[in-house]
Enzyme design. Structure first.
Site, PDB file in Angstrom:
ATOM      1  N   CYS A  87     -12.331   6.276  -6.532  1.00 38.93           N
ATOM      2  CA  CYS A  87     -12.605   6.919  -7.815  1.00 38.93           C
ATOM      3  C   CYS A  87     -14.072   7.348  -7.882  1.00 38.93           C
ATOM      4  O   CYS A  87     -14.468   8.252  -7.157  1.00 38.93           O
ATOM      5  CB  CYS A  87     -12.204   5.984  -8.956  1.00 38.93           C
ATOM      6  N   HIS A 195      -6.444   4.047  -7.558  1.00 35.47           N
ATOM      7  CA  HIS A 195      -7.016   2.703  -7.433  1.00 35.47           C
ATOM      8  C   HIS A 195      -6.074   1.712  -6.739  1.00 35.47           C
ATOM      9  O   HIS A 195      -5.300   1.035  -7.425  1.00 35.47           O
ATOM     10  CB  HIS A 195      -7.332   2.156  -8.830  1.00 35.47           C
ATOM     11  N   GLU A 197      -6.905  -1.129  -5.576  1.00 38.83           N
ATOM     12  CA  GLU A 197      -7.321  -2.489  -5.943  1.00 38.83           C
ATOM     13  C   GLU A 197      -6.715  -2.948  -7.263  1.00 38.83           C
ATOM     14  O   GLU A 197      -6.799  -4.113  -7.609  1.00 38.83           O
ATOM     15  CB  GLU A 197      -8.856  -2.579  -5.969  1.00 38.83           C
TER      16      GLU A 197
END
Lengths: 221, 79
Positions: A87, A195, A197
């Site tokens: 990002c 994302h 994560e």
């Protein structure tokens, strides 16, 4: 794996990536402040987290890309140390010249925040070896400037060299050729807007992102 | 000495903000606007001895992203 997470003023996914890395590797990453000029000795993986470094002043990622730690980051990637930018981290990588192209305002002008399906285009990279080529995964996106643009020659080269790692299945932000994530020419730097994560444990609703870090651990270790 | 740096998107680069401004102008009843491109104006207050090539260097290294943007420098000698 001895990982380092670079923290800029305005980073807000630094803890998320740190937790994901600790869960998968069993080792807490070093949190490295942007004003530092050296990475911890033996760092073998670097992450540039999501967020809004410097409040997106001038251009998203522009200030962070010129901060003191970035010289050490560039030196490390030149030695082959793997680096992921997620990002805002992807925006920093393009601004720093570590990845080609630029991330512009979303074509629809709206901030986009939702889970999106992605196609894994290249499962041969350090980061995607635990996925199958052509597999669909779902990662969340949360960005205002995720519209990937580059000139036609650069786009053709990325496609021909297998450097498009992830592609949106549907229209998300106006990105050229629906590119969601790309690799550098050496293959050790990945930038992506979605994302991984944020989808590493069942409580997140999906664990599609976990294999990215597991594959990486296997590649690095 | 002051200088102004105009940062504009390169021709052909999609400008969603310019498009939105264009639509808003049309919504307000302003007809006859063919296209709108939005850019940035950066004003620099400079010490004596800063030459054009220094400002160009600033533009290339930070003020503009030359992948997508052009820049133009305007010096205001008496400002």
């Amino acid at each position: 794996m001895k990982s380092a997470v670079i923290v800029f003023p305005g980073s807000n996914c630094d803890r998320d990536i740190a937790v994901a890395l600790e869960q998968v590797t069993g080792r807490k990453p070093a949190m490295v402040w942007h004003k530092d000029t050296e990475l911890p000795e033996g760092t073998d993986f670097i992450a540039l987290p999501g967020g809004f470094s410097y409040g997106d002043y001038l251009r998203s990622g522009a200030m962070a890309a010129r901060s003191p730690i970035m010289q050490a980051v560039k030196d490390a990637t030149a030695r082959g140390v793997p680096l992921i930018g997620i990002c805002n981290g992807f925006q920093v990588l393009t601004e720093a010249g570590l990845l080609p192209g630029a991330l512009m305002r979303n074509a629809g002008l709206s901030f986009v925040c939702r889970p999106v399906p992605l196609k894994v285009e290249n499962s041969q990279s350090l980061f995607t070896s635990a996925y199958d080529s052509g597999e669909t995964v779902v990662f969340p996106v949360a960005h205002h400037d995720g519209n990937y643009q580059a000139d036609q020659d650069t786009l053709d080269r990325l496609e021909d060299e297998g450097r498009v790692a992830f592609r949106y299945l549907d229209e998300v932000n106006g990105s050229a050729r629906r590119i969601a994530g790309i690799l550098n020419d050496a293959g050790n730097v990945l930038g992506l807007m979605p994302h991984p994560e944020r989808v590493v444990e069942p409580a997140h609703g999906s664990i599609d992102g976990r294999r990215l870090f597991e594959g990486l651990l296997e590649s690095v270790a | 000495m002051k200088a102004r740096v105009f940062v504009t998107l390169k021709p052909g680069v999609l400008d969603p903000q310019g498009k939105a401004i264009h639509h808003a102008l049309e919504g307000l009843g302003f007809s006859g606007v063919n296209d709108v491109r939005a850019g940035k104006l950066i004003e620099l207050d400079l010490a004596d001895g800063i030459v054009d090539s220094d400002i160009e260097d600033m533009c290339r290294k930070l003020l503009a992203n030359t992948v997508i943007e052009n820049f133009r420098i305007e010096r205001l000698e008496n400002a």
